[in-house]
Design a protein around this motif. Structure first.
Motif, PDB file in Angstrom:
ATOM      1  N   ALA A   1      -5.917   1.915   1.626  1.00 44.84           N
ATOM      2  CA  ALA A   1      -4.865   2.695   2.277  1.00 44.84           C
ATOM      3  C   ALA A   1      -5.398   4.065   2.707  1.00 44.84           C
ATOM      4  O   ALA A   1      -5.127   4.532   3.821  1.00 44.84           O
TER       5      ALA A   1
ATOM      6  N   ARG B   1      -6.485  -1.496  -3.364  1.00 47.45           N
ATOM      7  CA  ARG B   1      -5.364  -1.326  -2.433  1.00 47.45           C
ATOM      8  C   ARG B   1      -5.217   0.139  -2.041  1.00 47.45           C
ATOM      9  O   ARG B   1      -4.991   0.477  -0.876  1.00 47.45           O
TER      10      ARG B   1
ATOM     11  N   ALA C   1       0.830  -1.205   0.000  1.00 48.27           N
ATOM     12  CA  ALA C   1       0.000   0.000   0.000  1.00 48.27           C
ATOM     13  C   ALA C   1       0.863   1.252   0.000  1.00 48.27           C
ATOM     14  O   ALA C   1       0.532   2.244  -0.660  1.00 48.27           O
TER      15      ALA C   1
END
Length: 430
Positions: free
Chosen positions: A178, A174, A143
């Motif tokens: 994050a 992803r 990430a």
């Protein structure tokens, strides 16, 4: 990225502005290329949210395309874009909230006077905040890399996914996760305190070098190198030493430049790998070598250097040798001895073993590699088996060389490396 791309980026299709005069479009485009990431970093601080800031950035540049041809370019275009983006975001948030009370922290941010946000040291602080936030240790390594490429470098999700051979929807999720982690965990958008800085800088350097390595020597696929990724890593490395000239940041930039100096000589026109000893050194980039060597000197003279500066010093010895036989392998081995004391790892041990083989002959180097493999370290690392195969080949131990090359071939994932290993196997069969 041009303003045409800007208007169709991941923030959504905004407006085509077909009637914008060419000169005005070129002005906006130049500011976007040079300063959009700076402006974005400041908008994140002011608005407290990555996605809101991204939308505000697009709105600000769309407004510039509408207003600057009519009113002229403002005296401080970056500050104008920050202010415009901020106010458009505030309007949008208030419309969506339908006049309901806003969260206290967001209300405080929106009430703050932005002023000339890009004057003085503000932009430098904001750019550092963005780098450290994207590389926060609470995020997974994957990430951190994805978020840095998306938010610091400005690459699209599709570009990042293509570079890392990942499906774009997977990469997008992803990045979304994050950002949610940053929001939900209330990860502070700030430069770490002096006490936290050493550990946090290490995380940033690691992410930059991971990006660079994927560009310099792709982990898999048909291409040996991906210049877009290595170029972005060098750009962020330059930014980091501009904002935070720590010895290890200098060392990392030096290492990347010195490795990058060999790019044009590392592969044949058909994409085949060319080993260091066989490269045409006239193709090496002397500007990068000169700059990288000077950075090594600065880093080492600080006496606060670490693994990146030491690796850069090793790369400098290679880069400054006029031809392969002139390489100072004794100096390289000594530098690896120091590196092992500061950052011991099996890969560094392997590299030192190769240096010992070049200094003292293949037999001592082979003994060191065998000791590493006997421990079980690097058993699945194709370069360890490839190095062992080469030393066995040089010693005339053909059967062992063939077995090690076959093991390396079975582990390699990069097509140019696999072709190289296949050629070596063919030579041993002849």
């Amino acid at each position: 990225m041009t303003t045409d791309n800007l208007l169709t980026t991941e923030g959504g299709v905004l407006m085509q502005h077909e009637n914008v005069p060419q000169r005005a479009r070129e002005t906006v485009d130049a500011i976007y290329r040079s300063h959009s990431r700076h402006i974005f970093a400041t908008l994140i601080r002011l608005l407290g949210d990555f996605d809101v800031a991204e939308e505000a950035l697009h709105d600000a540049f769309r407004a510039a395309l509408e207003q600057w041809p009519r009113d002229g370019v403002p005296a401080k275009p970056q500050a104008w874009l920050v202010s415009t983006g901020r106010f458009k975001a505030i309007d949008g948030i208030r419309r969506r909230a339908r006049f309901e009370p806003l969260p206290d922290d967001l209300a405080e941010r929106l009430a703050a006077d932005s002023g000339d946000e890009l004057d003085g040291e503000g932009v430098e602080d904001d750019r550092l905040r963005l780098i450290f936030t994207c590389c926060h240790p609470a995020l997974s390594p994957d990430a951190q890399v994805a978020l840095t490429l998306r938010e610091v470098c400005g690459l699209t999700t599709e570009e990042i996914a293509r570079a890392f051979l990942t499906a774009a929807p997977t990469l997008a999720q992803r990045i979304v996760r994050a950002k949610a982690k940053i929001r939900d965990a209330r990860i502070p958008y700030q430069v770490p305190s002096p006490a936290e800085l050493p550990d946090r800088v290490d995380s940033v350097l690691r992410v930059i070098y991971l990006v660079y390595n994927e560009g310099y020597s792709a982990s898999s696929g048909g291409a040996l190198m991906r210049s877009d990724l290595s170029g972005e890593a060098i750009r962020v490395g330059r930014l980091l030493i501009e904002l935070l000239p720590e010895a290890e940041a200098l060392g990392l930039l030096a290492l990347m430049l010195l490795q990058e100096s060999r790019r044009a000589a590392r592969s044949a026109p058909n994409g085949d790998l060319i080993l260091l000893d066989d490269q045409d050194r006239s193709l090496w980039n002397m500007d990068y070598i000169t700059e990288g060597s000077a950075l090594v000197e600065r880093a080492l003279s600080s006496r606060r250097f670490g693994p990146y500066a030491l690796q850069a010093a090793i790369a400098a010895v290679h880069a400054n040798a006029p031809y392969a036989a002139a390489t100072d392998w004794a100096e390289i081995t000594s530098l690896y001895d120091i590196l092992l004391r500061t950052d011991s790892s099996p890969v560094i041990e392997l590299n030192r073993a190769v240096a010992v083989a070049m200094r003292d002959g293949p037999l001592p180097g082979l003994a060191l590699i065998d000791a590493i493999l006997t421990r079980g370290d690097l058993a699945d690392y194709h370069l360890a088996h490839s190095a062992r195969a080469d030393l066995c080949r040089r010693l005339g131990r053909t059967k062992e060389a063939r077995a090690s090359y076959e093991r390396a071939y079975s582990l390699a994932r990069q097509e140019p490396e696999r072709r190289f290993l296949e050629r070596r196997l063919c030579e041993l069969r002849d």
